[in-house]
Motif scaffolding. Sequence first.
Motif, PDB file in Angstrom:
ATOM      1  N   MET A 115       0.843  -1.191   0.000  1.00 46.82           N
ATOM      2  CA  MET A 115       0.000   0.000   0.000  1.00 46.82           C
ATOM      3  C   MET A 115       0.884   1.248   0.000  1.00 46.82           C
ATOM      4  O   MET A 115       1.820   1.351   0.776  1.00 46.82           O
ATOM      5  N   LEU A 116       0.569   2.168  -0.854  1.00 46.74           N
ATOM      6  CA  LEU A 116       1.317   3.401  -1.015  1.00 46.74           C
ATOM      7  C   LEU A 116       0.935   4.393   0.082  1.00 46.74           C
ATOM      8  O   LEU A 116      -0.243   4.696   0.257  1.00 46.74           O
ATOM      9  N   ASP A 117       1.929   4.908   0.813  1.00 46.61           N
ATOM     10  CA  ASP A 117       1.659   5.888   1.870  1.00 46.61           C
ATOM     11  C   ASP A 117       1.854   7.294   1.315  1.00 46.61           C
ATOM     12  O   ASP A 117       2.971   7.785   1.215  1.00 46.61           O
ATOM     13  N   THR A 118       0.751   7.934   0.944  1.00 45.83           N
ATOM     14  CA  THR A 118       0.817   9.279   0.373  1.00 45.83           C
ATOM     15  C   THR A 118       0.595  10.383   1.407  1.00 45.83           C
ATOM     16  O   THR A 118       0.676  11.562   1.060  1.00 45.83           O
ATOM     17  N   GLN A 119       0.357  10.021   2.647  1.00 42.92           N
ATOM     18  CA  GLN A 119       0.094  11.038   3.676  1.00 42.92           C
ATOM     19  C   GLN A 119       1.212  12.078   3.780  1.00 42.92           C
ATOM     20  O   GLN A 119       0.918  13.274   3.902  1.00 42.92           O
ATOM     21  N   PRO A 120       2.497  11.677   3.711  1.00 40.82           N
ATOM     22  CA  PRO A 120       3.547  12.707   3.770  1.00 40.82           C
ATOM     23  C   PRO A 120       3.429  13.746   2.655  1.00 40.82           C
ATOM     24  O   PRO A 120       3.773  14.905   2.858  1.00 40.82           O
ATOM     25  N   ILE A 121       2.928  13.338   1.495  1.00 41.75           N
ATOM     26  CA  ILE A 121       2.728  14.298   0.406  1.00 41.75           C
ATOM     27  C   ILE A 121       1.626  15.278   0.786  1.00 41.75           C
ATOM     28  O   ILE A 121       1.786  16.497   0.646  1.00 41.75           O
ATOM     29  N   PHE A 179     -10.272  19.742 -10.029  1.00 38.04           N
ATOM     30  CA  PHE A 179     -11.256  19.721  -8.957  1.00 38.04           C
ATOM     31  C   PHE A 179     -12.615  19.954  -9.604  1.00 38.04           C
ATOM     32  O   PHE A 179     -12.803  20.956 -10.306  1.00 38.04           O
ATOM     33  N   ASN A 180     -13.537  19.034  -9.373  1.00 38.43           N
ATOM     34  CA  ASN A 180     -14.875  19.106  -9.976  1.00 38.43           C
ATOM     35  C   ASN A 180     -14.810  19.334 -11.482  1.00 38.43           C
ATOM     36  O   ASN A 180     -15.563  20.126 -12.040  1.00 38.43           O
ATOM     37  N   GLY A 181     -13.863  18.665 -12.130  1.00 38.22           N
ATOM     38  CA  GLY A 181     -13.732  18.759 -13.579  1.00 38.22           C
ATOM     39  C   GLY A 181     -13.020  19.990 -14.085  1.00 38.22           C
ATOM     40  O   GLY A 181     -12.767  20.114 -15.274  1.00 38.22           O
ATOM     41  N   GLN A 182     -12.710  20.940 -13.199  1.00 43.62           N
ATOM     42  CA  GLN A 182     -12.013  22.151 -13.628  1.00 43.62           C
ATOM     43  C   GLN A 182     -10.510  21.929 -13.545  1.00 43.62           C
ATOM     44  O   GLN A 182      -9.998  21.434 -12.546  1.00 43.62           O
ATOM     45  N   LEU A 183      -9.802  22.321 -14.594  1.00 42.73           N
ATOM     46  CA  LEU A 183      -8.363  22.148 -14.687  1.00 42.73           C
ATOM     47  C   LEU A 183      -7.629  23.287 -13.985  1.00 42.73           C
ATOM     48  O   LEU A 183      -7.913  24.461 -14.241  1.00 42.73           O
ATOM     49  N   TYR A 184      -6.665  22.926 -13.130  1.00 42.09           N
ATOM     50  CA  TYR A 184      -5.829  23.908 -12.439  1.00 42.09           C
ATOM     51  C   TYR A 184      -4.366  23.786 -12.826  1.00 42.09           C
ATOM     52  O   TYR A 184      -3.583  24.688 -12.571  1.00 42.09           O
ATOM     53  N   GLY A 185      -3.975  22.650 -13.392  1.00 44.45           N
ATOM     54  CA  GLY A 185      -2.588  22.448 -13.774  1.00 44.45           C
ATOM     55  C   GLY A 185      -2.302  20.984 -14.031  1.00 44.45           C
ATOM     56  O   GLY A 185      -3.221  20.198 -14.288  1.00 44.45           O
ATOM     57  N   THR A 186      -1.010  20.627 -13.961  1.00 44.73           N
ATOM     58  CA  THR A 186      -0.592  19.240 -14.165  1.00 44.73           C
ATOM     59  C   THR A 186       0.559  18.903 -13.232  1.00 44.73           C
ATOM     60  O   THR A 186       1.326  19.780 -12.810  1.00 44.73           O
ATOM     61  N   LEU A 187       0.674  17.625 -12.939  1.00 41.47           N
ATOM     62  CA  LEU A 187       1.768  17.076 -12.143  1.00 41.47           C
ATOM     63  C   LEU A 187       2.392  15.957 -12.954  1.00 41.47           C
ATOM     64  O   LEU A 187       1.671  15.089 -13.460  1.00 41.47           O
ATOM     65  N   GLY A 188       3.697  15.984 -13.109  1.00 39.79           N
ATOM     66  CA  GLY A 188       4.384  14.936 -13.845  1.00 39.79           C
ATOM     67  C   GLY A 188       5.541  14.382 -13.042  1.00 39.79           C
ATOM     68  O   GLY A 188       6.245  15.139 -12.368  1.00 39.79           O
ATOM     69  N   ILE A 189       5.722  13.066 -13.097  1.00 38.66           N
ATOM     70  CA  ILE A 189       6.857  12.422 -12.429  1.00 38.66           C
ATOM     71  C   ILE A 189       7.425  11.355 -13.364  1.00 38.66           C
ATOM     72  O   ILE A 189       6.720  10.874 -14.265  1.00 38.66           O
ATOM     73  N   ALA A 190       8.702  11.006 -13.145  1.00 38.28           N
ATOM     74  CA  ALA A 190       9.326  10.024 -14.039  1.00 38.28           C
ATOM     75  C   ALA A 190      10.470   9.294 -13.340  1.00 38.28           C
ATOM     76  O   ALA A 190      11.061   9.795 -12.388  1.00 38.28           O
ATOM     77  N   LYS A 191      10.737   8.114 -13.885  1.00 38.01           N
ATOM     78  CA  LYS A 191      11.809   7.243 -13.409  1.00 38.01           C
ATOM     79  C   LYS A 191      12.867   7.105 -14.508  1.00 38.01           C
ATOM     80  O   LYS A 191      12.551   7.240 -15.684  1.00 38.01           O
ATOM     81  N   GLU A 195      -1.183   3.513  -8.258  1.00 31.93           N
ATOM     82  CA  GLU A 195      -0.349   4.713  -8.333  1.00 31.93           C
ATOM     83  C   GLU A 195      -1.040   5.822  -9.119  1.00 31.93           C
ATOM     84  O   GLU A 195      -0.987   6.993  -8.718  1.00 31.93           O
ATOM     85  N   VAL A 196      -1.692   5.467 -10.210  1.00 39.41           N
ATOM     86  CA  VAL A 196      -2.412   6.464 -11.006  1.00 39.41           C
ATOM     87  C   VAL A 196      -3.523   7.086 -10.168  1.00 39.41           C
ATOM     88  O   VAL A 196      -3.681   8.319 -10.141  1.00 39.41           O
ATOM     89  N   GLU A 197      -4.280   6.256  -9.464  1.00 43.05           N
ATOM     90  CA  GLU A 197      -5.353   6.768  -8.611  1.00 43.05           C
ATOM     91  C   GLU A 197      -4.798   7.676  -7.513  1.00 43.05           C
ATOM     92  O   GLU A 197      -5.350   8.746  -7.243  1.00 43.05           O
ATOM     93  N   ALA A 198      -3.685   7.267  -6.910  1.00 43.60           N
ATOM     94  CA  ALA A 198      -3.066   8.093  -5.860  1.00 43.60           C
ATOM     95  C   ALA A 198      -2.622   9.436  -6.434  1.00 43.60           C
ATOM     96  O   ALA A 198      -2.845  10.490  -5.813  1.00 43.60           O
ATOM     97  N   LEU A 199      -2.021   9.433  -7.611  1.00 45.97           N
ATOM     98  CA  LEU A 199      -1.582  10.685  -8.232  1.00 45.97           C
ATOM     99  C   LEU A 199      -2.764  11.584  -8.586  1.00 45.97           C
ATOM    100  O   LEU A 199      -2.687  12.808  -8.426  1.00 45.97           O
ATOM    101  N   MET A 200      -3.856  10.999  -9.047  1.00 44.09           N
ATOM    102  CA  MET A 200      -5.051  11.793  -9.339  1.00 44.09           C
ATOM    103  C   MET A 200      -5.606  12.414  -8.050  1.00 44.09           C
ATOM    104  O   MET A 200      -6.026  13.581  -8.049  1.00 44.09           O
ATOM    105  N   ASN A 201      -5.584  11.660  -6.955  1.00 39.82           N
ATOM    106  CA  ASN A 201      -6.040  12.195  -5.660  1.00 39.82           C
ATOM    107  C   ASN A 201      -5.118  13.304  -5.175  1.00 39.82           C
ATOM    108  O   ASN A 201      -5.588  14.312  -4.626  1.00 39.82           O
ATOM    109  N   ILE A 202      -3.827  13.135  -5.387  1.00 44.62           N
ATOM    110  CA  ILE A 202      -2.867  14.184  -5.020  1.00 44.62           C
ATOM    111  C   ILE A 202      -3.147  15.428  -5.855  1.00 44.62           C
ATOM    112  O   ILE A 202      -3.163  16.553  -5.343  1.00 44.62           O
ATOM    113  N   GLY A 203      -3.394  15.224  -7.151  1.00 45.13           N
ATOM    114  CA  GLY A 203      -3.724  16.357  -8.023  1.00 45.13           C
ATOM    115  C   GLY A 203      -4.958  17.102  -7.540  1.00 45.13           C
ATOM    116  O   GLY A 203      -4.991  18.343  -7.561  1.00 45.13           O
ATOM    117  N   GLU A 204      -5.958  16.377  -7.100  1.00 43.36           N
ATOM    118  CA  GLU A 204      -7.171  17.035  -6.584  1.00 43.36           C
ATOM    119  C   GLU A 204      -6.848  17.858  -5.338  1.00 43.36           C
ATOM    120  O   GLU A 204      -7.324  18.988  -5.188  1.00 43.36           O
TER     121      GLU A 204
END
Length: 156
Positions: free
Chosen positions: A1-7, A118-130, A140-149
């Motif tokens: 399980m991914l721990d995103t709380q620190p983010i 947020f609610n379908g409105q675009l505020y920006g983008t987040l990108g990460i890479a390895k 991971e995709v779901e976690a990143l989308m939640n972080i984006g929100e």
Amino acid sequence: MLDTQPIFDTLIPTTPTDQPDWNRFLAQTLQTFDCTTGTLHRLDPDSGLLTLVAYAGLPPFIVPKIEKIPVGKGMAGIAAERREAVQLCNLQTDESGVARPAARDTKVEGSIAVPVLFNGQLYGTLGIAKPVPYDFTDEEVEALMNIGEAVSQVLV
């Protein structure tokens, strides 16, 4: 399980008028997802361009090329346009046209860009890479989308 709380913790400003420390946010995001490179862009409502807020792990000569990105161009722009995650297992060998030619200069391979929504409105983008080929998992995709929100609530 991914721990995103620190983010999420990095998004809490120290005072009500402060913005989060975006460099700290990005560093924590990269650490959590075991990535080496990342960007955060804000949608400028006046120009309609994605404007760079924070970055990590990029060669300095790349930064001017990503300071302003049109919606629909490159991974970040396509994620913004589609309002969904866009990922490449190996950016170096991709022939889909999603990644811009200069993106190969980053030397990253497994990469993902998610819209900050947020609610379908675009505020920006987040990108990460390895630096290796990688397919981000559904979790991971779901976690990143939640972080984006969560970012959308404080990215002004």
